[in-house]
Each structure stands twice: as C-alpha cells, then as structure tokens.
Design an enzyme around this catalytic site. Structure first.
Site, PDB file in Angstrom:
ATOM      1  N   THR A  42      27.924  46.697  35.721  1.00 17.64           N
ATOM      2  CA  THR A  42      28.703  45.785  34.890  1.00 17.64           C
ATOM      3  C   THR A  42      27.925  44.494  34.697  1.00 17.64           C
ATOM      4  O   THR A  42      27.308  43.986  35.627  1.00 17.64           O
ATOM      5  CB  THR A  42      30.070  45.440  35.511  1.00 17.64           C
ATOM      6  OG1 THR A  42      30.815  46.641  35.692  1.00 17.64           O
ATOM      7  CG2 THR A  42      30.874  44.489  34.630  1.00 17.64           C
ATOM      8  N   GLY A  83      36.574  48.789  39.869  1.00 16.97           N
ATOM      9  CA  GLY A  83      37.531  48.343  38.866  1.00 16.97           C
ATOM     10  C   GLY A  83      38.988  48.479  39.251  1.00 16.97           C
ATOM     11  O   GLY A  83      39.816  47.624  38.932  1.00 16.97           O
ATOM     12  N   GLY A 106      32.798  45.093  39.993  1.00 14.25           N
ATOM     13  CA  GLY A 106      33.126  45.725  41.268  1.00 14.25           C
ATOM     14  C   GLY A 106      33.904  46.998  41.044  1.00 14.25           C
ATOM     15  O   GLY A 106      33.898  47.561  39.939  1.00 14.25           O
TER      16      GLY A 106
END
Lengths: 353, 353
Positions: free
Chosen positions: B212, B266, B264
């Site tokens: 991400t 999710g 992280g």
C-alpha cells in the site's frame, strides 16, 4: 390495475410473513429491543393506497416480530438482525434480495453488511447477483472468512462454498422493477428505488423511494448488532457500491456505543461516515443516542442536502429513527415492549424507554 | 542473485524518479506540508541490503518532492496527493500500481481512494486490473461521477470513458510478485506483501511487508487531501476488498480535522474505521493529531492485534506517522520545510513544527 397490484401485494406479503425458525437459546434476563427500516424517501400518503400501506406494515411487523421473538427467548442480536432482514429480503416489496432493483445492464446487484457489536467482527458482500439472502452471505463472511468485504463472483464463490442459498436471476425478476429500469433508461438518469418518473415534464405520480432494509438490535446479554441489505439504485452503472456494505458508512455496531443501519442516497452517507460518526459522538462527547442521531442526520447530513435516514439503538435499548426525507418505512419494539410501525414523517421518530 | 536484484532496483528506481509535470498554479502564502507512506510491516534492517534501502528511499524522496513542488507553487493538496502516489504506483518496488501483488487466481486487483478535505468529495475504485494509475481513476470518479466507489469491470469502463490510461496485464507482471504468489499458494495461506515464507519449517529470511502507498497533504489554501493505493494481499481470494478504497477506514480527509492514509492488515482498519476515528477524536475531543493517532493506532489498533500504521496531517500542517509494526516506509516535508525519509521503528515517527 391499481386494485390488482394491491391484491397481488397482499398475496406476496402473506408469503413473506413466514414464522422465524431459528433455534433460540434459553431465556435470560437483561433488556432487549429492536428496530428495523425498509427504506426512506419522498414518500407521501396519497401515493400509496391504504392496501399498499397495509402491505408494507404487515411485512415490517413480520420482520420485527421475528427478531423480537429471538431476543425475547434470549437469542443473540446477530440472529435477530439476520432473521428480520431475511424476511424483508424475501419480500418483493423492498429493494433488497428478491425485490432488488435493476442495474443499467439489467442485472440485480445486491450489497449487504452485518456487524457484531460485542467484538467488532463484521462481514459484507457487494455486487452479488445470485444470492437469495445477501445478509446471510455477509454473516458467513463475518464468521468464516479472514476478510470483511467480498465482491461480485468472488463473494458468490465464497457463499456457495459455505452453503449459502443461491438463486437464479429469474428469482429476482419483478416486472415492477424492470419497468422502473426502462423508465430510468428512457430518462437517462440514475434513479433511486422510485416508482415513477421524476422529470419536469412527467412529475411524480407515485413516490421516490430509497430502498434498502436494515435492522439493529440489543439482546439480553447487552450485545448490539446491525445489518443492512440493498439492491442499490435503479439504473446504477460501473459496478457502483453504495454505503450499505461499507462498515462505518451504512452499517456499524459497537457495544460500547450503539448499532446503526442507514438508508438513503448512499454517497452522502459514505462522505460523512454516518454510522460511525453517530457512534463517535456517543463515545467522545458522551452524548445521548437521540442527540447524536439528530446532530448527524438532521444536522450534518441535511446540510450537505443528504437524503435518507437511519435506525439506531444504544446499549440501554434506547432507539432513534431520524430521517431527512418525507418518509421512512420503520418499526421498533422498545425495551418496554412497546411496538411502533410507521411510514411517514408526521409520526413520532423516537422511542426512549 | 541478491546483487543482481539490487542492481535491478537501482535501474527501476531511476526510471520511477521522473519529474512531476503538473501545471501548478500561482504561488500563494499559507503553510503547506506533505507526508507519504509506502507500506508497513515486519521490516528489519538486516533483511534489506543497503542498496535496497537506498532504492526505497530514493523513490520515497522522489514522490515527496513531486508533491512538495506542487504545494510550494500554490497547487492543490489533491494534485500533490495524486502526483506523489502516481510515482509510487509507477515503481515496481511498492505494492500498488505496477508492483501490485497477485491474487490467488493470478490477477493483479488494485484498490485506491482519494478524498478532498475542502468539500468531503471523494472517489474510489476496487478490484481494477488494467488501470495504470488507480489513484487517477479514483480521482476521476470523485470529479466526474455521481458515485463514490466503483468496482471491477465497471470501474474500468468508467475510467476508460474518462480517458484514464489503461495498461495490459503484462505491465503489472513482476517475477518477484509471481514467485511470492507461488510460495503463498504452496503454503496455502493468504500472505501480505511479503518477501519470504513464514511457515515454521521455513522461517522468514527476508521480511513480511504490508504494501500500500499513500499520501496526505495540506496546501497553502488550508485544504487537506488524502489518497491511498494498493494491490492488496498476495493470494487474496473471493474478490476481497481491503480498507484502502473505503472512505473512513483507510482514507479520510476533512479540512476541519485532518487527512489520513492507512497501511496494514486492512480488516483491522475497517473494523475500527481508523481514518475516520482519528478525525472524530480531533473533532469531538479537541485532541491533538499526535494524541489522536497514538490513541487509535498505538491504543485501539494494537489492542485488537492490528498490524500497520498511518500517516496523518492536520490543518496546521502537523504530521503524525504512527505504526504498530517494526517498520513503515514513510517520509514527510513539514511546514517548516524539514524533510524526513524513514524506514524503521527506531527512527522518529512524528514531526510537529
């Protein structure tokens, strides 16, 4: 024609009003309460026949009773929420499950979410086309998956593996919804769960209605739960996902604050994180449920011209059902056992035992 | 082999570090600041060669500089966020855009969201497979669509209509990610953006990393913006959507509070509505940004064993970058022009001018 439609409604509603068959555990002692909604919108009495109003109320009553029976017997808030929503999903009157509206391409694409306030576990599905009860698929995601939100064919594959009931596209076909799609395509605009055209040249002769069904409940163990299920918007395109399956936007539950289920123009609810915002006001400002709901729905949502409402319940069994539209199909049985089933705005919107 | 990989990195990074070509408007006067992240996880120094660390830092620097240049010239926070994220999406080092991990079925399915704190407008895409820069597609949804969240083929159809650049599947193929998928399938579990096996018999020899990328910014007009883009989890199944494209969970921006982008696992961020919760603490408790971030990330998230972190910026240009993992690739240029680019936990995590 209208009489025929009314009669058809009665028959359909009778078939929806099946008794809940959940195995509820041994009765316990705490307070319990439940609230449901069946959509909000520009609803005015003159647009529904007395028979149609009665039909909606009958299903709302049936859903409410199913949930209440589970709670009374000491069952869980999650069980109550799922059962109540399934009854509305099974009824073609509501824009969820069987009665879902059509997308631009002529599919029924449904979204649903469920959340357990006792542990913040949650599950959701988006854009499913062949699941009879999307709320049950959402519950299955919550309980059996490491994920929270599954979409499209993937969500259906998961649900199938978990033994969730699959239904053919024909199950979701209703002439009424199909006609709405054709009208919306003709008008070249995305319509909500309306029942009539809205163009200037063809004014509303019935109502504009934001579908979606939802339920919030408090069980005797002090656990809260929330669930929401919807067919979305008539003529929606591009794989649009609304607020219903989004945790914090259309659905939220946390024992330490409240449980919330929303209905309305989903984008407004996403932008404000309506469900989580109500919970946050209670958590951080120690405000009452009613005050939090009024502030978020009647204040913030209204200020961005957001249309719709929510049902909410706190961990004391207090219930609020605010909305910015002229009506919201709703019902509740409060912690003192008082039942209300209401359709329009002029009726009371809160029940605080 | 490792040397070869390191050399390859340098070449790739050099190609990522293209100069921003946005046409920034006339300079103005207010404070401005920016922060970015490139994923969090179980990152330890010994698992990355000095060359690899340098490669990551070079791209972070490039992204940060691109955003900063726009802000310095009086450009909008939204422009800065999009530009910074595009640079990380274009670099195969990060799990977003070109470097996205593979799903169980061997696809790259990307999610992204962007939000403008000045008007709460937002846009997001989920599960797109052929969009070169998902963050730009999300922005297009925000600006050109009546909807907020579009998924799968529908989102791609919309993006195509809007002239967003489409890329063939081969563009997203990286041998490194493909090998990760094969390892994850062999282990029969959903892996994060890891670079090595995690089974007991085959202990980590490199690192586990939650991909991400994200950016938050404050522009000279006092407007905040946030954006997040991800390839999700290696070996993810069932059309899983994570927190990145969900407004309030992985991404949120509101001028009156702050802008947040998370990275992280999710599901933990969805459950807690992390981004919106940080904003809510500031709004309702009048707490500082750092205190709100510490409470939500280091308190609540950690208490549910949530792994990851966030970058956040308030309307005074204060920045916080907390995380529960041993590392988070991150960088910022604060309101006084001080730049930091950091990879691990022992380094400072907040910049408060």
């Amino acid at each position: 024609m209208r009489l025929l439609f009314s009669l058809l409604l009665i028959v359909l509603v009778a078939s929806c009003s099946t008794k809940n068959t959940n195995n509820a555990p041994t009765p316990m002692t705490g307070k319990y309460a439940i609230a449901i909604h069946g959509g909000a919108g520009n609803l005015v009495k003159m647009n529904l026949t007395p028979q149609e109003q009665e039909a909606y109320k009958l299903v709302l009553d049936s859903a409410l009773t199913a949930g209440d029976e589970i709670l009374r017997a000491g069952g869980s808030a999650i069980d109550a929420v799922e059962s109540a929503i399934k009854i509305m999903e099974d009824c073609p009157l509501f824009n969820a499950g069987r009665g879902s509206v059509f997308t631009h391409e002529g599919y029924n694409e449904m979204d649903a979410a469920i959340m357990d306030g006792s542990n913040l576990e949650c599950g959701a599905v988006a854009g499913v086309r062949h699941i009879k009860n999307p709320i049950s698929a959402a519950r299955s995601v919550m309980e059996k998956s490491e994920f929270i939100l599954l979409k499209s064919e993937g969500a259906e594959a998961f649900a199938t593996e978990q033994g969730i009931e699959i239904a053919d596209s024909s199950y979701f076909f209703t002439q009424h919804r199909w006609d709405q799609l054709q009208e919306a395509i003709e008008d070249d605009k995305t319509e909500l769960d309306h029942s009539g055209k809205k163009s200037a040249s063809k004014p509303d002769h019935r109502e504009e209605k934001y579908g979606t069904v939802g339920c919030v409940a408090l069980d005797k163990n002090g656990n809260l739960a929330a669930g929401t299920s919807t067919g979305g918007l008539t003529n929606k395109r591009y794989g649009r996902i609304g607020d219903s399956p989004l945790i914090g936007s259309g659905t939220y539950a946390d024992n330490s604050t409240c449980a919330v289920s929303c209905t309305g123009k989903g984008e407004d609810f996403i932008r404000l994180n309506v469900a989580h915002d109500i919970a946050s006001m209670i958590r951080y400002q120690n405000t009452t449920l009613q005050s939090a709901c009024d502030s978020v729905i009647m204040g913030k949502l209204k200020s961005i011209k957001g249309r719709g409402g929510c049902i909410a319940i706190d961990n004391q069994g207090k219930i609020a059902m605010p909305f910015t539209t002229s009506g919201m199909f709703r019902g509740c049985i409060d912690a003192e056992g008082k039942k209300q089933i209401l359709l329009y705005a002029e009726e009371p919107t809160s029940v605080n035992p």
